[in-house]
Design an enzyme around this catalytic site. Sequence first.
Site, PDB file in Angstrom:
ATOM      1  N   LYS A 206      -9.881  15.787  13.893  1.00 30.90           N
ATOM      2  CA  LYS A 206      -9.236  14.543  14.717  1.00 30.90           C
ATOM      3  C   LYS A 206      -8.142  15.243  15.602  1.00 30.90           C
ATOM      4  O   LYS A 206      -8.153  15.350  16.882  1.00 30.90           O
ATOM      5  CB  LYS A 206      -8.931  13.479  14.063  1.00 30.90           C
ATOM      6  N   CYS A 262      -2.016   7.999  21.825  1.00 30.29           N
ATOM      7  CA  CYS A 262      -2.663   9.150  20.798  1.00 30.29           C
ATOM      8  C   CYS A 262      -2.466  10.610  21.368  1.00 30.29           C
ATOM      9  O   CYS A 262      -1.848  11.122  20.480  1.00 30.29           O
ATOM     10  CB  CYS A 262      -4.302   9.058  21.065  1.00 30.29           C
TER      11      CYS A 262
HETATM   12  P1  NAD Z   1      -2.145  -0.616  16.322  1.00 26.59           P
HETATM   13  O1  NAD Z   1      -0.551  -0.460  16.297  1.00 26.59           O
HETATM   14  O2  NAD Z   1      -2.723  -1.339  17.715  1.00 26.59           O
HETATM   15  O3  NAD Z   1      -2.688  -1.296  15.390  1.00 26.59           O
HETATM   16  C1  NAD Z   1      -2.353  -1.225  13.786  1.00 26.59           C
HETATM   17  C2  NAD Z   1      -2.031  -2.608  13.126  1.00 26.59           C
HETATM   18  O4  NAD Z   1      -2.044  -2.169  11.851  1.00 26.59           O
HETATM   19  C3  NAD Z   1      -1.234  -3.418  13.553  1.00 26.59           C
HETATM   20  O5  NAD Z   1      -1.711  -4.804  14.071  1.00 26.59           O
HETATM   21  C4  NAD Z   1      -0.225  -3.719  12.312  1.00 26.59           C
HETATM   22  O6  NAD Z   1       0.502  -4.781  12.085  1.00 26.59           O
HETATM   23  C5  NAD Z   1      -1.139  -3.365  11.221  1.00 26.59           C
HETATM   24  N1  NAD Z   1      -0.581  -3.010   9.921  1.00 26.59           N
HETATM   25  C6  NAD Z   1       0.251  -2.059   9.672  1.00 26.59           C
HETATM   26  N2  NAD Z   1       0.423  -1.912   8.308  1.00 26.59           N
HETATM   27  C7  NAD Z   1      -0.461  -2.893   7.551  1.00 26.59           C
HETATM   28  C8  NAD Z   1      -0.570  -3.366   6.314  1.00 26.59           C
HETATM   29  N3  NAD Z   1      -0.046  -2.535   5.460  1.00 26.59           N
HETATM   30  N4  NAD Z   1      -1.480  -4.248   6.082  1.00 26.59           N
HETATM   31  C9  NAD Z   1      -2.097  -4.924   7.249  1.00 26.59           C
HETATM   32  N5  NAD Z   1      -1.820  -4.512   8.605  1.00 26.59           N
HETATM   33  C10 NAD Z   1      -1.172  -3.600   8.779  1.00 26.59           C
HETATM   34  O7  NAD Z   1      -2.764   1.078  16.154  1.00 26.59           O
HETATM   35  P2  NAD Z   1      -4.104   1.656  16.963  1.00 26.59           P
HETATM   36  O8  NAD Z   1      -3.828   1.725  18.298  1.00 26.59           O
HETATM   37  O9  NAD Z   1      -5.021   0.515  16.549  1.00 26.59           O
HETATM   38  O10 NAD Z   1      -3.905   2.839  16.068  1.00 26.59           O
HETATM   39  C11 NAD Z   1      -4.328   3.034  14.692  1.00 26.59           C
HETATM   40  C12 NAD Z   1      -4.554   4.242  14.183  1.00 26.59           C
HETATM   41  O11 NAD Z   1      -5.694   4.724  14.874  1.00 26.59           O
HETATM   42  C13 NAD Z   1      -3.504   5.047  14.530  1.00 26.59           C
HETATM   43  O12 NAD Z   1      -3.395   6.216  13.504  1.00 26.59           O
HETATM   44  C14 NAD Z   1      -4.111   5.848  15.830  1.00 26.59           C
HETATM   45  O13 NAD Z   1      -3.585   7.352  15.978  1.00 26.59           O
HETATM   46  C15 NAD Z   1      -5.499   5.921  15.550  1.00 26.59           C
HETATM   47  N6  NAD Z   1      -6.444   5.945  16.861  1.00 26.59           N
HETATM   48  C16 NAD Z   1      -5.968   5.034  17.816  1.00 26.59           C
HETATM   49  C17 NAD Z   1      -6.778   5.221  18.909  1.00 26.59           C
HETATM   50  C18 NAD Z   1      -6.465   4.566  20.121  1.00 26.59           C
HETATM   51  O14 NAD Z   1      -7.116   4.538  21.392  1.00 26.59           O
HETATM   52  N7  NAD Z   1      -5.524   3.489  20.158  1.00 26.59           N
HETATM   53  C19 NAD Z   1      -8.013   6.028  19.073  1.00 26.59           C
HETATM   54  C20 NAD Z   1      -8.131   7.038  17.800  1.00 26.59           C
HETATM   55  C21 NAD Z   1      -7.741   6.844  16.787  1.00 26.59           C
END
Ligand code: NAD
Length: 437
Positions: A206, A262
Amino acid sequence: MKIGIIGTGYVGLPTGVGLAELGNEVICIDREISKIEALRNGHLTIYEDGLEELFKKNVANGRISFTTSMKEGVENADLVIIAVGTPPHPVTKEADMKYIHAAATELAEHLRGYTVIATKSTVPVGTGDDVESLIHKKNPQADFDVVSLPEFLREGFAIHDFFNPDRIVIGANTEKACTLLRELYKPFEHKAKILCVSRRSSETIKYASNAFLSLKIHYINEMADFCEKAQADIYEVARGMGLDSRIGDKFLNPGPGYGGSCFPKDTNAMAYMGRQNGVVLSLIEAAIKGNEVRKEKMAERIIAALPDIEAPKIAVLGLAFKGGTDDCRVSPAMSIIENLIKADVGAITAYDPEAMPNARKILGDKIMYADDAYSAVKGADVLAILTEWEDFRHLDLARIKSLMRTPTIVDLRNLLDPQTVIAAGFTYSRIGQVATA
Ligand code: NAD
């Protein structure tokens, strides 16, 4: 399959909706009460093309539900997906693992029967081992495997990418866990390569992928700068390069620098991991630095295009880090605007079709916000296009010109046709090409 997804954000929500559409029973868990309440009331908390229709359909047929209770989401699940944030540490820029560690600790006591815990969040190598030991410590009786299941979706195309993956990478150290995930992704096996590798390789895939894509963007941006000076055309150069199958024709679009939640964070985290392991990742380090400088240079371009008058006005179209999303996290537009504010060159009025609420959280009242593109350009001396929204391609240029004080456009996304814009009477500049009539 019964699936609990921890974290209902840009990854968790589209993934949950997609898995429900495939026929699974999904419970999305989030600690943010307001988010879960909105979703329970039928309101989406993010903007993604095509998400609303599938969300409504699967809520109506009962295949997806939302909760703040870890117990409810985990106790009956065959598979628990962790999709919480891994933001950069403010000082070291390494990936901050506090949400991952909290999720692992909180879910542990609710495990019943054999469960696969799959980490979809982007996490440093070795995180799977940490998650495993945290769960084991909290619940020594639990029967589980921890798997790395990296997410490759592109924001703005999350639903499209969910149903049309290039590849699915499963990082599992046991055959049992790998088999369960192969079963989950069976509907895609005719169109995507499903790759089963070790957990550590999967975690590295990744970061290595995102760092490589960032390098590719930075490379074409530097070539674009060169083309401007050398009076070559970056699109002709990119086409000529891309026809070489070893290079490929994707990701060769010049722009104001990479951004989003990201690429900046993952390149920084990869560079940090390199340093931790005694390996200098010099290309990644250079891209990080170069990409930051680029955003300053983009602001300088806009300033240079301003007429020498008192209190000039800048109109900005586009605030999201790219078209198709409302996400402003590490958006180039945010950095460029911050640089313009710092230079104190004039008032800024901005418009974005989806991202204004999120931009307002970052920029507050340091700029003004308009209701549409035409209101934004009223009385402006420069129009800067910062996000590639499709709507901006079809602006009524005659109307824009009649509304602006000075008809100048700085197009940092190369959205407009140079000949049309110049013929309409604008001074026009873009990236990697000398714009001529
Ligand atoms: P985000 O901030 O949009 O969502 C994360 C969610 O997790 C939030 O709503 C938060 O309230 C919740 N959360 C945190 N701790 C928690 C817990 N203990 N229990 C329940 N809920 C909890 O983040 P995202 O953009 O969805 O990214 C998530 C992961 O995926 C990251 O590691 C990111 O690097 C990876 N990622 C993101 C993308 C993208 O395009 N956004 C693409 C690939 C990978």
